[in-house]
Scaffold this active site. Sequence first.
Site, mmCIF file in Angstrom:
data_model
loop_
_atom_site.group_PDB
_atom_site.id
_atom_site.type_symbol
_atom_site.label_atom_id
_atom_site.label_comp_id
_atom_site.label_asym_id
_atom_site.label_seq_id
_atom_site.Cartn_x
_atom_site.Cartn_y
_atom_site.Cartn_z
ATOM 1 N N CYS A 2 32.321 49.493 41.009
ATOM 2 C CA CYS A 2 31.167 49.106 40.207
ATOM 3 C C CYS A 2 31.192 49.965 38.947
ATOM 4 C CB CYS A 2 29.864 49.301 40.966
ATOM 5 S SG CYS A 2 28.417 48.681 40.081
ATOM 6 N N GLU A 111 33.278 42.681 37.286
ATOM 7 C CA GLU A 111 34.549 43.147 37.831
ATOM 8 C C GLU A 111 35.680 42.521 37.034
ATOM 9 O OE1 GLU A 111 36.527 45.315 38.771
ATOM 10 O OE2 GLU A 111 35.360 45.654 40.591
#
Length: 251
Positions: A2, A111
């Site tokens: 993250c 991502e």
Amino acid sequence: MCGRFALNATSDAVKSLLAVMEVDPFPPRYNIAPTQPILMALAGPAAAQGSNLPTRRTMLVRWGLIPSWAKNPADLSLLFNARSETAAEKASFRAAMRHRRALVPASGFYEWRRVGTKRAEPYWVRPRHGGVIAFAGLMESWSEPGGTEMDTGAILTTEANEDLRGIHHRMPVVIDQQDFARWLDCLNREPRDVADLLRPADPGFFEAIPVSDRVNKVANIGPELQERAEGRAAAPEEKPKDASGDQLSLF
């Protein structure tokens, strides 16, 4: 992993999810990056007294945990993620895992999927049901030599589930609302008592939307970052080679 996430829910929605007394109004944030302030919720002092009133407290912390024992943060890597499998044993995270577990409200995260050797394709990963969710977080306070105290934090990660491992091999840990109290209870529950919560999200929980590379620049902060990129396919299902050394992995 993250390394970028967003919180574009309303303050009322965050207040309702976290069951906190108050959340100061905040603007939608579409591209939150390490070293920026992030919102965290921790157990409040009244929780240990058996009160039925909302007792969780919120605070803004620097995204990038600095261990309390650090002499010079410049000598450390930027610790904005913590591997959930080893956080309870690592010197940098051990104390926070035992005493300062937190929740990080989010609308989703970004991502990057490595394509070849020089290109990475970004995806906006959000819950299929919409709304706001909570990542597992850790908070630590660090005092500089002059005495100024800084609150800092990290987001816990785990192995990616089958929906996302075609993009990256890691993902943030999501704590279910029914487990908030247990995760935050650092007074009565040790890390081993909540280790079962540090698991990948269930299959189908997230959807990955291909987006433009505008999200790569921290200066870009508008809602257009979450729009589907034309000509990009959905997330692949195959598992890529380990990308732990990629710069865009950020951890």
